[in-house]
Design a protein around this motif. Structure first.
Motif, short mmCIF file in Angstrom:
data_model
loop_
_atom_site.label_atom_id
_atom_site.label_comp_id
_atom_site.label_asym_id
_atom_site.label_seq_id
_atom_site.Cartn_x
_atom_site.Cartn_y
_atom_site.Cartn_z
N ALA A 49 0.82 -1.22 0.00
CA ALA A 49 0.00 0.00 0.00
C ALA A 49 0.85 1.27 0.00
CB ALA A 49 -0.93 0.00 1.21
N GLY A 50 2.17 1.13 0.13
CA GLY A 50 3.05 2.28 0.09
C GLY A 50 3.39 2.89 1.43
N VAL A 51 2.93 2.30 2.52
CA VAL A 51 3.25 2.69 3.91
C VAL A 51 2.61 4.01 4.32
CG1 VAL A 51 5.07 3.19 5.58
CG2 VAL A 51 5.38 1.34 3.93
N TYR A 52 2.77 5.05 3.51
CA TYR A 52 2.33 6.39 3.91
C TYR A 52 1.04 6.80 3.19
CZ TYR A 52 7.15 7.08 5.61
OH TYR A 52 8.36 6.99 6.26
N ALA A 53 0.18 7.51 3.91
CA ALA A 53 -0.94 8.20 3.30
C ALA A 53 -0.44 9.57 2.85
CB ALA A 53 -2.09 8.36 4.30
N PRO A 54 -0.59 9.94 1.59
CA PRO A 54 0.03 11.17 1.09
C PRO A 54 -0.47 12.45 1.74
CG PRO A 54 -1.44 10.20 -0.55
CD PRO A 54 -1.28 9.19 0.53
N GLU A 55 -1.66 12.42 2.35
CA GLU A 55 -2.22 13.63 2.96
C GLU A 55 -1.63 13.93 4.33
OE1 GLU A 55 -5.79 11.18 1.37
OE2 GLU A 55 -3.78 10.81 2.20
N VAL A 56 -0.93 12.97 4.91
CA VAL A 56 -0.46 13.05 6.30
C VAL A 56 1.04 13.32 6.32
CG1 VAL A 56 -0.28 11.80 8.50
CG2 VAL A 56 -2.29 11.48 7.03
#
Length: 301
Positions: A217-224
């Motif tokens: 899932a890419g580990v990070y949420a881009p908004e955070v």
């Protein structure tokens, strides 16, 4: 070691009652072991707390494996003393546990715990009227927070997260047991037995579905916004670099790059003055004018 860090001069807002900030691994252990439900940390879980204009976002603390919400003798009172509304979740408790494990968190599947964090944050927002929160996550809590942010709606209501000893790629600390199980062809039965006592422990292994899903899932949420605090003295996240991941919305800090003589380990970083100052300056830049630096009294712990 006990100290109280006050808000610097120039902040005109009325100061909250100043609580002892206890930088001590034994104090953390005692707090976690001796606490009773509802597992409130010092200065935390005041459901009447009203966020200030200076600190409009409550900070939610997310403990690690075998912990509970009370096990924050330094970070919780420190944030409280500096004018934050502080809340501490207890997640992952198996209801059938008794005796010494009664009320011990971090045992249930991380996919379940992330939904508990979701519900807790929703309660915090409803009580405080805030639009968003910040997270301070530690150890297994970094995986709970990561799943919450990616899969359970957390990215919509979380501004930033400060991670202590993150485990994005899992930990190889149990490799001798895992490798032996695979070598003997009994891994399924070993993991099945572990799941009845600590599925959260299994979910931290690099071979787990949880880690594979997080990485995919890419580990990070881009908004955070993410800040990761790692220590080369970590003996539980092995290697410590399994918590290092670059991204435009991520800052990685290795403790020894800030303070070379500080060998605080996986547990000690949760009660460390250097780490605490870095955390405060992340949530509100300039809070601490000079980052303290001294040897940890409990190195590699």
């Amino acid at each position: 070691m006990t100290a109280v860090l006050l808000v610097p001069a120039g902040h005109a807002a009325a100061q909250p009652e100043q609580l002892p900030v206890v930088y001590s691994v034994p104090a953390f252990v005692a707090a976690a072991l001796n606490a009773k439900a509802p597992f409130d940390p010092p200065g935390g879980n005041d459901w009447s707390c009203v966020p200030t204009a200076e600190h409009p976002q409550p900070v939610v603390l997310v403990h690690g494996v075998l912990g509970n919400g009370a096990g924050w003798p330094a970070m919780s009172p420190l944030l409280h003393n500096n004018g934050y509304c502080v809340f501490s979740v207890t997640y992952g408790v198996y209801p059938w546990q008794s005796g010494a494990l009664a009320g011990t968190g971090g045992l249930a599947p991380i996919s379940h715990s992330s939904k508990e964090l979701r519900d807790f944050v929703a309660r915090v927002l409803a009580a405080t009227g805030a639009e968003k929160v910040d997270l301070l996550a530690w150890s297994e809590g970094t995986l709970v927070a990561a799943r919450y942010l990616l899969a359970d709606g957390g990215a919509e209501v979380v501004d930033q997260v400060f991670n202590l000893a993150p485990i994005y790629a899992g930990t190889n600390v149990a490799d001798p047991i895992v490798n032996a199980a695979y070598g003997l062809g009994i891994q399924d039965s070993v993991f099945a037995e572990l799941r009845t006592t600590c599925q959260g422990c299994v979910d931290m292994l690099p071979v787990s579905d949880n880690i594979h899903e997080l990485q995919a899932a890419g580990v990070y949420a881009p908004e955070v916004q993410y800040t990761n605090l790692l220590t080369r003295a970590d003996t539980e996240v092995v290697p410590y670099t399994n918590g290092y991941r670059e991204a435009p919305n991520a800052t990685n800090i290795v403790l020894q790059d800030v303070c070379p003589v500080n060998l605080a380990g996986h547990n000690a970083i949760s009660v460390d003055p250097t780490v605490a100052a870095l955390m405060l300056n992340t949530f509100s830049p300039g809070t601490v004018a000079e980052i303290p630096c001294a040897p940890s009294p409990t190195p590699y712990i």
